[in-house]
Design a protein around this motif. Structure first.
Motif, PDB file in Angstrom:
ATOM      1  N   LYS A 262       7.944  34.116  35.892  1.00 29.51           N
ATOM      2  CA  LYS A 262       6.980  34.620  36.873  1.00 29.51           C
ATOM      3  C   LYS A 262       7.539  34.441  38.273  1.00 29.51           C
ATOM      4  CE  LYS A 262       2.598  33.656  34.442  1.00 29.51           C
ATOM      5  NZ  LYS A 262       1.331  32.897  34.531  1.00 29.51           N
TER       6      LYS A 262
ATOM      7  N   GLY B  85       4.672  29.790  34.161  1.00 34.43           N
ATOM      8  CA  GLY B  85       5.543  30.849  33.668  1.00 34.43           C
ATOM      9  C   GLY B  85       6.960  30.393  33.407  1.00 34.43           C
TER      10      GLY B  85
ATOM     11  N   ALA C  95       1.314  36.335  42.216  1.00 33.00           N
ATOM     12  CA  ALA C  95       0.618  37.205  41.247  1.00 33.00           C
ATOM     13  C   ALA C  95      -0.488  38.022  41.921  1.00 33.00           C
ATOM     14  CB  ALA C  95       0.032  36.364  40.121  1.00 33.00           C
TER      15      ALA C  95
END
Length: 360
Positions: A109, A168, A204
């Motif tokens: 991520k 992540g 995100a």
């Protein structure tokens, strides 16, 4: 192993320091055929710790060495883990290339200080390893162009007990450490994980995050607001770490959630909510009840309560919303720490069953 002067507890060594020692030993053996054992490394602050090798090996392809991590007296999840490094010759001019071996995670991520797809070996341990590879190359006539593959025994299993899956980082642990030293109960890795959690949530695009003191409050908030897992910050006792980092790296909305006792301490201005470092003030709770119009009998009952939950029960029986009063105080503290940062704050107070007993 040195001890902290105030606490008498032993300091330990980070996974980054262990990986640096293993890298130094393996690259030395790759160039000379001999493993230094113990192997000494140089860390910031004039520290030069030595590490005994618990495994070593040399073949035509490369050399490997392993060090068992000693975290001192810190309750570190990786204490006793075997940190191993295999060093092989790399492409000319390639410098040091890092790879994730078994038990070391991979970044999946954005938002972390490493690119997606990179092994979860943090920037400072990488710097330590590069510096030591360069020093070994200079001593023994090497090029310094190597592939360094770091492994941590049982790392994939141990990682389930860390923040890595939520951040992540998949497949194993991270190789961490900024100074190489583990200070007992400093909780630096937890605080760093809070910061990385905020970074991942921002990357995100999440506009709402929650700082929760434990798993019960986290479940309650997730059901209340429908937040995704990577918007949930395992705040624990470190309310100050969440608020101070959000002050510099704001997210539009923050929910703070926890039990009445922890949040009563936040309402009184404590930013570290650990029972050993801050206490619930029943005088303060009694003052809140008095200011809200509580009867003298109720005020004295709260002042003499055994626990914050006991005080809450007394107020509930009298129809006075102590949970809301604590939530309002905690929110006031949070806004004070945020210093005008563009973060809207709400607070949720729960009981032990996860029932919401106060909001602000």
């Amino acid at each position: 192993m040195s001890r902290d002067g105030a606490s008498g507890l032993r300091h330990g060594w980070t996974t980054g320091a262990c990986a640096t020692a293993a890298t130094t030993a393996a690259y030395t053996a790759l160039l000379t055929g001999d493993f230094p054992d113990p192997v000494t490394i140089d860390l910031p602050g004039g520290r030069h710790p030595s590490f005994a090798l618990s495994r070593e090996g040399l073949d035509e392809g490369g050399a490997w060495a392993g060090v068992v991590k000693d975290a001192g007296d810190d309750p570190d999840v990786t204490h006793g883990a075997l940190v191993s490094v295999r060093v092989t010759h790399g492409e000319p001019g390639g410098g040091v290339v890092f790879r994730a071996g078994e038990g070391v995670g991979t970044v999946t991520k954005p938002g972390l200080p490493l690119a997606v797809g990179e092994p979860a070996i943090n920037p400072m341990p990488r710097q330590f390893m590069r510096e030591h590879v360069a020093a070994v190359a200079q001593r023994h006539g090497g090029s310094g162009d190597v592939v360094v593959e770091v492994s941590i025994e049982d790392g994939a299993e141990l990682a389930r007990r860390t923040w890595n899956p939520r951040l992540g980082i998949l497949g194993g642990l991270s190789v961490l450490g900024t100074t190489g030293v583990v200070v007992p109960y400093s909780c630096s890795s937890w605080i760093d994980s809070i910061r990385r959690g905020i970074d991942v949530a921002r990357a995100a695009g999440h506009e709402h995050v929650a700082g929760c003191t434990g798993s019960t409050s986290e479940r309650t908030v997730q059901e209340l607001h429908g937040l995704p897992e990577d918007a949930l910050l395992d705040m624990g006792d470190f309310a100050g770490a969440v608020l101070k980092y959000l002050r510099r790296h704001p997210v539009p909305r923050l929910t703070v959630a926890g039990g009445i006792g922890k949040l009563a301490k936040l309402a009184d201005g404590h930013l570290d909510l650990h029972s050993g470092r801050s206490q619930v003030s029943f005088d303060s709770l009694a003052a809140r009840v008095a200011a809200a119009g509580g009867s003298p009998r109720l005020v004295e009952g709260v002042r003499g309560a055994n626990t914050a939950l006991d005080a809450l029960r007394q107020c509930q029986a009298a129809g006075l919303p102590l949970g809301d009063l604590v939530a309002a105080g905690a929110r006031e503290t949070a806004l004070g720490v945020l210093l005008g940062a563009p973060v809207a704050v709400d607070v949720v107070v729960i009981d032990r069953a996860g029932t919401i007993v106060g909001r602000a």
